[in-house]
Design an enzyme around this catalytic site. Structure first.
Site, PDB file in Angstrom:
ATOM      1  N   LYS A 144      56.461 -47.221 -42.309  1.00 49.20           N
ATOM      2  CA  LYS A 144      55.673 -48.324 -42.840  1.00 49.20           C
ATOM      3  C   LYS A 144      55.121 -47.978 -44.219  1.00 49.20           C
ATOM      4  O   LYS A 144      55.142 -48.788 -45.145  1.00 49.20           O
ATOM      5  CB  LYS A 144      54.484 -48.597 -41.908  1.00 49.20           C
ATOM      6  CG  LYS A 144      54.613 -49.867 -41.102  1.00 49.20           C
ATOM      7  CD  LYS A 144      53.708 -49.885 -39.897  1.00 49.20           C
ATOM      8  CE  LYS A 144      52.239 -50.037 -40.212  1.00 49.20           C
ATOM      9  NZ  LYS A 144      51.415 -50.102 -38.974  1.00 49.20           N
ATOM     10  N   HIS A 200      43.607 -47.252 -40.102  1.00 47.90           N
ATOM     11  CA  HIS A 200      44.906 -47.350 -40.742  1.00 47.90           C
ATOM     12  C   HIS A 200      44.902 -48.360 -41.886  1.00 47.90           C
ATOM     13  O   HIS A 200      44.434 -49.473 -41.729  1.00 47.90           O
ATOM     14  CB  HIS A 200      45.996 -47.700 -39.726  1.00 47.90           C
ATOM     15  CG  HIS A 200      47.323 -47.242 -40.202  1.00 47.90           C
ATOM     16  ND1 HIS A 200      48.122 -48.041 -40.970  1.00 47.90           N
ATOM     17  CD2 HIS A 200      47.954 -46.056 -40.086  1.00 47.90           C
ATOM     18  CE1 HIS A 200      49.207 -47.350 -41.290  1.00 47.90           C
ATOM     19  NE2 HIS A 200      49.136 -46.151 -40.764  1.00 47.90           N
ATOM     20  N   PRO A 201      45.388 -47.952 -43.064  1.00 45.73           N
ATOM     21  CA  PRO A 201      45.234 -48.778 -44.259  1.00 45.73           C
ATOM     22  C   PRO A 201      46.318 -49.818 -44.489  1.00 45.73           C
ATOM     23  O   PRO A 201      46.270 -50.527 -45.486  1.00 45.73           O
ATOM     24  CB  PRO A 201      45.285 -47.739 -45.393  1.00 45.73           C
ATOM     25  CG  PRO A 201      46.181 -46.669 -44.873  1.00 45.73           C
ATOM     26  CD  PRO A 201      46.007 -46.648 -43.370  1.00 45.73           C
ATOM     27  N   CYS A 202      47.266 -49.963 -43.556  1.00 44.11           N
ATOM     28  CA  CYS A 202      48.431 -50.781 -43.916  1.00 44.11           C
ATOM     29  C   CYS A 202      48.075 -52.257 -44.089  1.00 44.11           C
ATOM     30  O   CYS A 202      48.776 -52.980 -44.772  1.00 44.11           O
ATOM     31  CB  CYS A 202      49.561 -50.610 -42.917  1.00 44.11           C
ATOM     32  SG  CYS A 202      49.197 -51.242 -41.291  1.00 44.11           S
ATOM     33  N   GLY A 203      46.971 -52.719 -43.501  1.00 41.77           N
ATOM     34  CA  GLY A 203      46.627 -54.132 -43.661  1.00 41.77           C
ATOM     35  C   GLY A 203      45.583 -54.387 -44.737  1.00 41.77           C
ATOM     36  O   GLY A 203      45.280 -55.529 -45.056  1.00 41.77           O
TER      37      GLY A 203
END
Lengths: 367, 289
Positions: free
Chosen positions: A132, B239-242
């Protein structure tokens, strides 16, 4: 044709393996004689916990009763399971040791050093998160990974987990639309500005000439000098290794962007000898910075609060640092090699290029 | 240092909240990425951001961040600037609490330059059973309270933090820039007064109820243990993905973006969301320059 050669390199990466000789830690041996070591071929692109189903039968009869939390060490150094096995080997064995002698533990997980690994799911999610992240670096979002169908996800993980079916991996992975970076070698070695326009046109065919390349750097900065790799000191603590997670930006400006260029950009702390345009603002910030730090944070492990970083920088300029070893997928590429070739061919299935570097850094009097 | 009582919940206007939620819902319906959007949708449901009419813009002086093209991220230099502002405002509004300071770690055997580093808040006391008072606070957004009381001098802490087993937990919070995601990332760890580190199970009990719920729902993508980028040790992290996406939505609510400055606000508004995950409230005053 280019695709063909890429595929060949990919194949080598995919099939790379390290012979392991795994010993059960003395403290966990409950039988006499102690069980013989297990000999296992570990895929370079794999992760150590994935070997547990193979390793365990060798030792299960000798284990004390209780719950297993498996971890490995090399010469006493607990191995980070989320780093691909091949990278661990490249990093920790300057002089490759075959078979690689590791110790397995089923008890006493060092949770102060290693992030927890409950089971295969932990590894899978670590891999997916890495993928990701790579997608984000590449596309600016993770949509392709997030939107992967359940079936594709399973197939992808299955292929990576067993370093099995590369075709299956490529099939699913191609849906994530990681493009190939343009390879300046295939055009010309000394590209001029007109050539760069040519390449920009070539862009229309789908090759990428600028963008961010996902890179994970494992840097050991050493102060002792050594001539042979056998003489390289061995690690006893992860604190000696800086793990740097910084994408490499290529601008496609026409000049060949080499591995050496990439390293300079990725490690400005060591090789950043050119004064940058932002110097003025940064000085102002340093002053702000010292204002902001009336109370120093007490004893954060391995860190110091630096408000006089200017001094440290200037003394950095005096003596150049030297790369003693740079290894990717077990090979030591020359610094002149185009970085995009490495990115296209030597990346791991998480789409990161994992680079191990030993750098000799001149001793500093400051700090 | 009882966070939830001193730092009151911001005056989050119901109308804006509604608008934001609607925007998010609409975007969901038109089929934006299921994963991240639903993630930030529920994120905002659980942790409504600070919003304020003046809190308009997020445009860089060089004009690179303009409304349509801005993707919700910042550069490392902007991060540095934004953390400075954040720390200063925190000090102004929360002078009785622990303070944030910038840490430039020594890495690679050399001193880091002044951009490289992270913002650090140490030994923040979080009482056990913070959960309940926190949830009360979140429903009470009718009036704006002063963000700290001078009467809460340190001597009182001993009485404030006592709980069922008479033990408070300390937390360290680090705000680290992610070069991959180009957003701030919150790392934290908790420990007992005697220094014993807390496991996720213990931490979960300290978290607001909404966080505990999300922790159960999204085990692998919400709070996880990762290696701290500078300290080489496992820390808890969000978690930084958003982050980019919800930061963008946060500002999308504000109508046409005016060209101006306000990188300044980035960390403040970011923290107004993620701080809630770990039970840290951001006073509304922090949005005012």
């Amino acid at each position: 044709m280019e695709r063909e050669s890429n595929k060949e390199a990919n194949q080598y990466v995919w099939e790379g393996a390290i012979p392991l000789q795994i010993h059960l830690h003395q403290s966990e041996v409950t039988t006499l004689p102690s069980p013989p070591p297990a000999l296992i071929l570990a895929p370079r692109i794999g992760y150590l916990p994935l070997l547990v189903p193979q390793v365990k039968p060798f030792f299960s009869s000798a284990l004390p009763p209780g719950v297993d939390t498996v971890w490995f060490d090399y010469k006493g150094l607990p191995l980070k399971w989320y780093i691909p096995t091949g990278v661990l080997f490249d990093l920790l064995c300057a002089e490759p040791e075959r078979p690689w002698n590791l110790t397995v533990h089923f008890r006493g997980y060092p949770s102060n050093i290693l992030t927890p690994c409950e089971n295969e799911d932990s590894v899978k999610w670590s891999y997916i998160n890495s993928l990701k992240e790579a997608a984000y670096i590449f596309h600016g979002n993770c949509k392709n990974v997030m939107n992967m169908s359940q079936a594709d996800q399973v197939e992808l993980w299955q292929s990576v987990m067993n370093a099995g079916n590369m075709e299956a991996y490529l099939r699913v992975s191609s849906k994530l639309k990681f493009g190939m970076f343009g390879d300046p070698f295939s055009l010309s070695l000394n590209s001029s500005s007109s050539k760069s326009r040519e390449r920009a046109e070539r862009d229309a065919t789908g090759t990428i000439t600028s963008g961010r390349i996902p890179v994970r750097l494992y840097v050991w900065s050493i102060q002792e000098d050594f001539d042979n790799l056998e003489d390289a000191p061995s690690f006893d603590s992860w604190d000696k290794i800086s793990y740097i997670n910084r994408p490499a930006e290529i601008d496609g400006e026409g000049k060949c962007f080499s591995l050496g260029d990439a390293i300079k950009i990725l490690l400005p702390e060591i090789f950043g000898d050119e004064p940058s345009a932002s110097d003025d603002t940064s000085k102002a910030e340093v002053e702000d910075n010292s204002k902001l730090n009336p109370e120093e944070p007490s004893n954060v492990e391995g860190t110091t609060v630096i408000s006089e970083s200017k001094d440290a920088e200037s003394c950095n300029l005096s003596k150049p640092a030297e790369i003693k070893l740079l290894r990717i997928q077990g090979i030591e590429p020359k610094l002149e090699i185009p970085f995009t070739w490495l990115a296209n061919n030597l990346m791991n299935p998480d789409h990161f290029l994992h680079i191990c570097v030993y750098v000799k850094v001149p001793e500093q009097t400051a700090t | 240092m009882l966070i939830d009582k001193q730092v009151s919940f911001p005056n989050f206007q119901e109308k804006q909240k509604q608008h934001l939620t609607n925007t998010l819902r609409r975007r969901l319906q038109i089929g934006l990425s299921i994963g991240t959007s639903s993630c930030c949708y529920s994120f905002f449901n659980h942790f409504p951001p600070l919003c304020n009419q003046r809190f308009l813009v997020m445009v860089l002086e060089n004009g690179r961040l303009c409304s349509s093209s801005w993707v919700g991220s910042i550069t490392a230099d902007e991060f540095r600037v934004a953390t400075l502002v954040f720390a200063e405002r925190w000090e102004k509004c929360n002078s009785s609490l622990s303070q944030w300071s910038w840490v430039s770690p020594k890495r690679l055997g050399v001193a880091a330059d002044n951009v490289e580093g992270y913002l650090c808040l140490q030994k923040m006391l979080i009482p056990r059973g913070a959960k309940d008072s926190c949830d009360e606070a979140s429903t009470d957004n009718s009036k704006e309270e002063p963000c700290f009381d001078n009467e809460d001098d340190p001597v009182d802490n001993a009485t404030l933090v006592q709980s069922s087993d008479g033990e408070a937990h300390q937390y360290d919070f680090h705000i680290v820039y992610s070069n991959s995601y180009r957003v701030p990332v919150l790392y934290f760890r908790g420990y007992c007064i005697d220094g014993q580190p807390l496991m996720l199970d213990d931490i979960e009990k300290d978290l607001p109820a909404s966080s505990s719920k999300m922790l159960t729902e999204s085990k692998w993508t919400f709070i996880t243990q990762e290696e701290h980028p500078y300290l080489n040790r496992p820390w808890y992290t969000l978690h930084p993905c958003g982050t980019c996406e919800w930061m963008k939505l946060l500002y999308a609510n504000e109508g046409p973006l005016v060209k101006g400055v306000l990188v300044d606000q980035y960390i403040v508004s970011w923290f107004s969301v993620v701080g809630q995950v770990v039970g840290l409230r951001t006073p509304l005053e922090m949005l005012r320059s």
